[in-house]
Each structure stands twice: as C-alpha cells, then as structure tokens.
Design a protein around this motif. Structure first.
Motif, mmCIF file in Angstrom:
data_model
loop_
_atom_site.group_PDB
_atom_site.id
_atom_site.type_symbol
_atom_site.label_atom_id
_atom_site.label_comp_id
_atom_site.label_asym_id
_atom_site.label_seq_id
_atom_site.Cartn_x
_atom_site.Cartn_y
_atom_site.Cartn_z
ATOM 1 N N ILE A 136 32.819 34.144 38.457
ATOM 2 C CA ILE A 136 31.652 35.049 38.718
ATOM 3 C C ILE A 136 30.670 34.648 39.887
ATOM 4 O O ILE A 136 30.200 35.486 40.618
ATOM 5 C CB ILE A 136 30.967 34.907 37.524
ATOM 6 C CG1 ILE A 136 31.725 35.739 36.428
ATOM 7 C CG2 ILE A 136 29.437 35.949 37.610
ATOM 8 C CD1 ILE A 136 31.083 35.898 35.066
ATOM 9 N N VAL A 137 30.280 33.250 39.915
ATOM 10 C CA VAL A 137 29.597 32.803 40.980
ATOM 11 C C VAL A 137 30.184 33.106 42.326
ATOM 12 O O VAL A 137 29.455 33.580 43.319
ATOM 13 C CB VAL A 137 29.454 31.172 41.091
ATOM 14 C CG1 VAL A 137 28.930 30.494 42.130
ATOM 15 C CG2 VAL A 137 28.571 30.991 39.685
ATOM 16 N N ARG A 138 31.383 32.904 42.649
ATOM 17 C CA ARG A 138 32.183 33.253 43.880
ATOM 18 C C ARG A 138 32.146 34.585 44.282
ATOM 19 O O ARG A 138 31.780 35.104 45.101
ATOM 20 C CB ARG A 138 33.803 32.813 43.593
ATOM 21 C CG ARG A 138 34.463 33.182 45.059
ATOM 22 C CD ARG A 138 35.803 32.370 45.007
ATOM 23 N NE ARG A 138 36.531 32.713 43.782
ATOM 24 C CZ ARG A 138 37.256 33.658 43.656
ATOM 25 N NH1 ARG A 138 37.278 34.745 44.529
ATOM 26 N NH2 ARG A 138 37.849 34.191 42.513
ATOM 27 N N LEU A 139 32.355 35.540 43.230
ATOM 28 C CA LEU A 139 32.275 37.069 43.492
ATOM 29 C C LEU A 139 31.077 37.524 43.752
ATOM 30 O O LEU A 139 30.772 38.458 44.349
ATOM 31 C CB LEU A 139 33.004 37.888 42.004
ATOM 32 C CG LEU A 139 34.618 37.375 41.797
ATOM 33 C CD1 LEU A 139 34.838 38.158 40.606
ATOM 34 C CD2 LEU A 139 35.307 37.567 43.256
ATOM 35 N N LEU A 140 29.912 36.761 42.705
ATOM 36 C CA LEU A 140 28.541 37.254 43.209
ATOM 37 C C LEU A 140 28.127 36.941 44.671
ATOM 38 O O LEU A 140 27.628 37.716 45.357
ATOM 39 C CB LEU A 140 27.721 36.657 42.434
ATOM 40 C CG LEU A 140 27.351 37.230 40.859
ATOM 41 C CD1 LEU A 140 26.428 36.324 40.121
ATOM 42 C CD2 LEU A 140 26.638 38.632 41.175
ATOM 43 N N ALA A 141 28.794 35.770 45.136
ATOM 44 C CA ALA A 141 28.507 35.233 46.397
ATOM 45 C C ALA A 141 29.039 36.196 47.733
ATOM 46 O O ALA A 141 28.607 36.530 48.592
ATOM 47 C CB ALA A 141 28.827 33.876 46.820
ATOM 48 N N GLU A 142 30.310 36.899 47.038
ATOM 49 C CA GLU A 142 30.938 37.694 47.865
ATOM 50 C C GLU A 142 30.238 39.214 47.924
ATOM 51 O O GLU A 142 30.653 39.611 48.657
ATOM 52 C CB GLU A 142 32.435 37.864 47.635
ATOM 53 C CG GLU A 142 33.062 36.461 47.839
ATOM 54 C CD GLU A 142 34.456 36.465 47.356
ATOM 55 O OE1 GLU A 142 35.068 38.032 46.713
ATOM 56 O OE2 GLU A 142 35.371 35.661 47.285
ATOM 57 N N GLY A 143 29.310 39.377 47.129
ATOM 58 C CA GLY A 143 28.621 40.656 47.118
ATOM 59 C C GLY A 143 29.199 41.878 46.326
ATOM 60 O O GLY A 143 28.755 42.868 46.348
ATOM 61 N N LEU A 144 30.049 41.282 45.398
ATOM 62 C CA LEU A 144 30.555 42.207 44.671
ATOM 63 C C LEU A 144 29.784 42.915 43.554
ATOM 64 O O LEU A 144 28.787 42.195 42.986
ATOM 65 C CB LEU A 144 31.972 41.731 43.800
ATOM 66 C CG LEU A 144 33.280 42.111 44.743
ATOM 67 C CD1 LEU A 144 33.407 41.055 45.951
ATOM 68 C CD2 LEU A 144 34.658 41.528 43.599
ATOM 69 N N GLU A 145 29.920 44.052 43.360
ATOM 70 C CA GLU A 145 29.070 44.806 42.139
ATOM 71 C C GLU A 145 29.688 44.016 40.993
ATOM 72 O O GLU A 145 30.781 43.734 40.543
ATOM 73 C CB GLU A 145 29.087 46.388 42.342
ATOM 74 C CG GLU A 145 28.433 46.730 43.568
ATOM 75 C CD GLU A 145 27.107 46.238 43.551
ATOM 76 O OE1 GLU A 145 26.438 46.431 42.656
ATOM 77 O OE2 GLU A 145 26.579 46.398 44.684
ATOM 78 N N ASP A 146 28.547 44.473 39.807
ATOM 79 C CA ASP A 146 29.002 44.198 38.410
ATOM 80 C C ASP A 146 30.247 44.821 37.861
ATOM 81 O O ASP A 146 31.187 44.038 37.449
ATOM 82 C CB ASP A 146 27.838 44.705 37.361
ATOM 83 C CG ASP A 146 26.563 43.970 37.521
ATOM 84 O OD1 ASP A 146 26.483 43.291 38.501
ATOM 85 O OD2 ASP A 146 25.383 44.316 37.016
ATOM 86 N N HIS B 262 26.911 37.476 31.562
ATOM 87 C CA HIS B 262 27.414 36.260 32.199
ATOM 88 C C HIS B 262 26.520 36.178 33.658
ATOM 89 O O HIS B 262 26.246 35.073 33.849
ATOM 90 C CB HIS B 262 28.880 36.343 32.739
ATOM 91 C CG HIS B 262 29.849 35.958 31.444
ATOM 92 N ND1 HIS B 262 29.599 34.814 30.776
ATOM 93 C CD2 HIS B 262 30.781 36.801 30.898
ATOM 94 C CE1 HIS B 262 30.755 34.746 29.812
ATOM 95 N NE2 HIS B 262 31.229 36.041 29.817
ATOM 96 N N ILE B 263 26.305 37.140 34.252
ATOM 97 C CA ILE B 263 25.828 37.353 35.628
ATOM 98 C C ILE B 263 24.253 36.935 35.314
ATOM 99 O O ILE B 263 23.714 36.088 36.048
ATOM 100 C CB ILE B 263 25.866 38.765 36.262
ATOM 101 C CG1 ILE B 263 27.184 39.007 36.689
ATOM 102 C CG2 ILE B 263 24.973 38.825 37.309
ATOM 103 C CD1 ILE B 263 27.472 40.314 37.278
ATOM 104 N N ALA B 264 23.638 37.547 34.174
ATOM 105 C CA ALA B 264 22.256 37.014 33.950
ATOM 106 C C ALA B 264 22.046 35.651 33.653
ATOM 107 O O ALA B 264 21.030 34.946 34.275
ATOM 108 C CB ALA B 264 21.838 37.924 32.665
ATOM 109 N N GLU B 265 23.109 34.984 32.824
ATOM 110 C CA GLU B 265 22.880 33.533 32.903
ATOM 111 C C GLU B 265 23.055 32.916 34.273
ATOM 112 O O GLU B 265 22.161 31.972 34.312
ATOM 113 C CB GLU B 265 24.253 32.813 32.035
ATOM 114 C CG GLU B 265 24.052 33.572 30.440
ATOM 115 C CD GLU B 265 22.866 32.673 29.775
ATOM 116 O OE1 GLU B 265 22.632 31.696 30.179
ATOM 117 O OE2 GLU B 265 22.585 33.068 28.533
#
Length: 380
Positions: free
Chosen positions: A285-295, A312-315
């Motif tokens: 999730i950290v990697r995909l958030l860093a790549e800018g993917l949406e929820d 998970h993203i909120a955590e």
C-alpha cells in the motif's frame, strides 16, 4: 383439437374404460356411454377425441339437420398417424432449415481457409479472443478434462466466490485423481476467505500446491505448457486463448517467477503469519500510494474491498503524519526515493519518515474482503 403433451402421455381411467366400450361398438351416443360407465361421459369423450381416438358420426334428418351425434372408435395406428403428422412436418421443416444453414455457412469455407493461410504467414494463428462466457467455460472444462501433465493458474482479486469454487472443485479433484499436477497462485487476501480456504484444503489433500502473493498477479491458466488463457483488460468475462509457443513460454516464465516469490497457502493462519502477511500488504500500500494510485485501484490490485483498503490507507497516513492523501503520497514518494538511493530498507517503518510512529494496518486479524467479481479465465 390438440391435447397438451403431459395429458397425452396417459389417458385417464374413465377414458380408458370408454375406449374399451367404444372399440366393441360401431357407434354410440354420449348418453349410452354414460349409462354403461355409470358416470358422465362428456369429459372422457372429449379426452379421447383430443387424442384422435374417437371420431364423430352425426346422424342427420332428411333436411340435413343433425338428429343425433354419435361416436365411433378410431384405431390407435390411425390416431398415431394423425397425431404425429404435425410433428413430422416440423421435423422435415427443421431438416430443410438445417440444410439451408449448413450450405450457407459452408459456402464461407474457401474464404476462411484463405484467411487461415494468411494468418499462418503472419504468425498470429496462435491467438484467439473469446468473449462469450459460455464458450469460455466450455473451453476451460475441455482443457482441464484433457490435461495430461500439469495445470498452472493465477487468480488475483482475493477470495473466490462459493459458486465459482463449487463449479471447480469436482473438476479439479477429478484432474488430480488422474495424476495431473495443479499449482495455483492467489493473492494474500484469499487466505481470509473461508470458502477459498476450504477449497484449498480439499485439493491440497490430493496433492495440489497453492501459494499467495501480495501484488502483481495476472489472471491466467496454463495447460501442459501448450495452451494458455490470459485475462482481457476491462472484461473479466473474456479471455485470450494462447497457443503460440513463444507466448506460452513467456506465460510459463511469468508464473514461475511469481511462484518463487509466493508463500505457501496455510488454511489456518497463525498470529505470526498474519502479521507477516499484513505487513507485506502495508508495504505494498505504501508503494502504491507513493506511485499515486487511487484507493479503488489499490484495492483492486490487492484483491480487497475498497472500504478495507481505505482503512489501511488511513493507518499509513497516520503513521507518516500526513493530513491529506496528497501529502501522504508526497511524503511516501520522497521517503521511498531516499531509501532506494541510500540503499536503506523500508525507511523506518516502510516509508515513514524518521521519528514517525510505526503502526500496523487495521484488519491484521480481519478478513481484508474480496475485490469485485470473479473472472472466468481459469480453474478455481
């Protein structure tokens, strides 16, 4: 007059008695039949007439008016011929239509064969797109039913639906009983699906091997290293049939790389394994958030529900001290880049800045949920 098919199969007791009475006489009236049978005969007369086993014999006066309506029995052979005549006509018409359709379609054979020759020259004869779900399911059954050595399958999207698993389990057990090897890769989230775990337990007892990965899984099936099915983008009910040897080889190598990185599927998830899997999901999730993917895209990639993914993203956002999703993506991207440049590990808690609290995502002991509908390109 025509009798319904279910009524024509068996005459009522009253009709049978009436027919026996009628067969002994040249003609009779309804009143005479009722007197002999001891009950009203109108229904039995109508039933036999509908079956063409009785025919009317009206007696007329000199002026042509009907004086009395009498009935006489018809032989079963004659009744059969009269009853079957419309069916025989429909059969002939159907055969004629089949002949016309066959001739119309076979007239295209020269054109198809010419196209096949061109496809062979172009080297694309090994690919076929199937969009009809029934045709695809029939092909899967045929491939699994004729497999001789090994079947490899990949199924992203979390746990499988009970309906899909029910269709697959008998087919897969029969295949394993023939001595065909079966290896399957799911995503980690499938471990929290009870129906999927029950399926894995059944097929594992017969020698099947099942592993899971976190991300990067493409839906596919590969049979005996000669025929493959690949998922089709934006259509999870379709599949690309692959028989071209080089593409099949690429599919095999892709599977083997995923298999080497995957973890064995344990039907009972212990605390340590649950923490390990949950931590891997968090890292992804950290990697995909860093790549800018949406929820929604992250949830689909990880095979979990969007609601669970958002938790998970909120955590993760709380761990990095981000006030917004945009800020979290910026912080994580910078942290991941710095870690890659400096050769660091996961940057103090999988992408969190120094000093940020390291927390595990919500749902460590909770089923992450399923992601969308089941596809069809593969056994369960």
């Amino acid at each position: 007059m025509h009798m319904p098919a279910d009524e024509a199969e068996r005459l009522s007791p009253a009709a049978l008695r009436l027919y026996g009475y009628a067969a002994e006489r040249h003609t009779f009236t309804e009143a005479e039949a009722a007197e002999v049978l001891g009950e009203p005969a109108a229904a039995a007369v109508a039933e036999l007439a509908a079956a063409h086993l009785l025919q009317p014999r009206p007696e007329t006066r000199g002026n042509g008016t009907v004086r009395e309506l009498r009935w006489s029995a018809v032989s079963p052979r004659a009744a059969t011929a009269r009853t079957l005549a419309p069916l025989a006509l429909r059969v002939r018409e159907t055969h004629d239509e089949m002949d016309r359709l066959r001739a119309r379609l076979e007239s295209l054979i020269p054109q198809y064969e010419a196209g096949s020759t061109q496809r062979d020259r172009d080297g694309v004869d090994g690919l076929e797109l199937i969009t009809d779900q029934t045709a695809l399911q029939n092909l899967i059954r045929e491939l699994i039913g004729t497999a001789e050595c090994e079947v490899l399958t990949c199924h992203p999207g979390g746990g499988r639906s009970p309906e899909i698993l029910e269709q697959a389990v008998g087919r897969d057990e029969a295949m394993l009983a023939r001595g065909v090897r079966l290896r399957t890769i799911y995503q980690h989230t499938a471990r929290y699906s009870r129906p999927t775990a029950a399926y894995v337990e059944r097929v594992a007892a017969l020698g099947s091997q099942v592993r899971t990965v976190g991300d990067g899984l493409m839906r596919m099936i590969l049979v005996d290293q000669h025929t493959g099915l690949l998922e089709v983008r934006d259509d999870d009910k379709a599949a690309l049939v692959v028989r071209e040897p080089n593409v099949v080889h690429f599919m095999l190598q892709t599977f083997e790389r995923s298999w080497a990185q995957a973890e064995p599927f344990a039907t009972t998830v212990g605390p340590d394994q649950a923490r390990s899997i949950s931590e891997e999901l968090r890292q992804t999730i950290v990697r995909l958030l860093a790549e800018g993917l949406e929820d929604k895209a992250i949830a689909r990639r990880l095979g979990m529900s969007e609601r669970t993914c958002q938790r998970h993203i909120a955590e993760v956002m709380r761990a990095v001290g981000a006030k917004s999703r945009f800020q979290a993506g910026f912080l994580l991207s910078a942290a991941v880049g710095a870690a890659a440049a400096g050769g660091a590990g996961a940057a103090a808690g999988a992408g969190a800045p120094a000093g940020a609290p390291v927390t595990r995502p919500a749902g460590t002991q909770e089923a992450p949920g399923s992601a969308g509908p089941d596809g069809t390109a593969g056994t369960a």
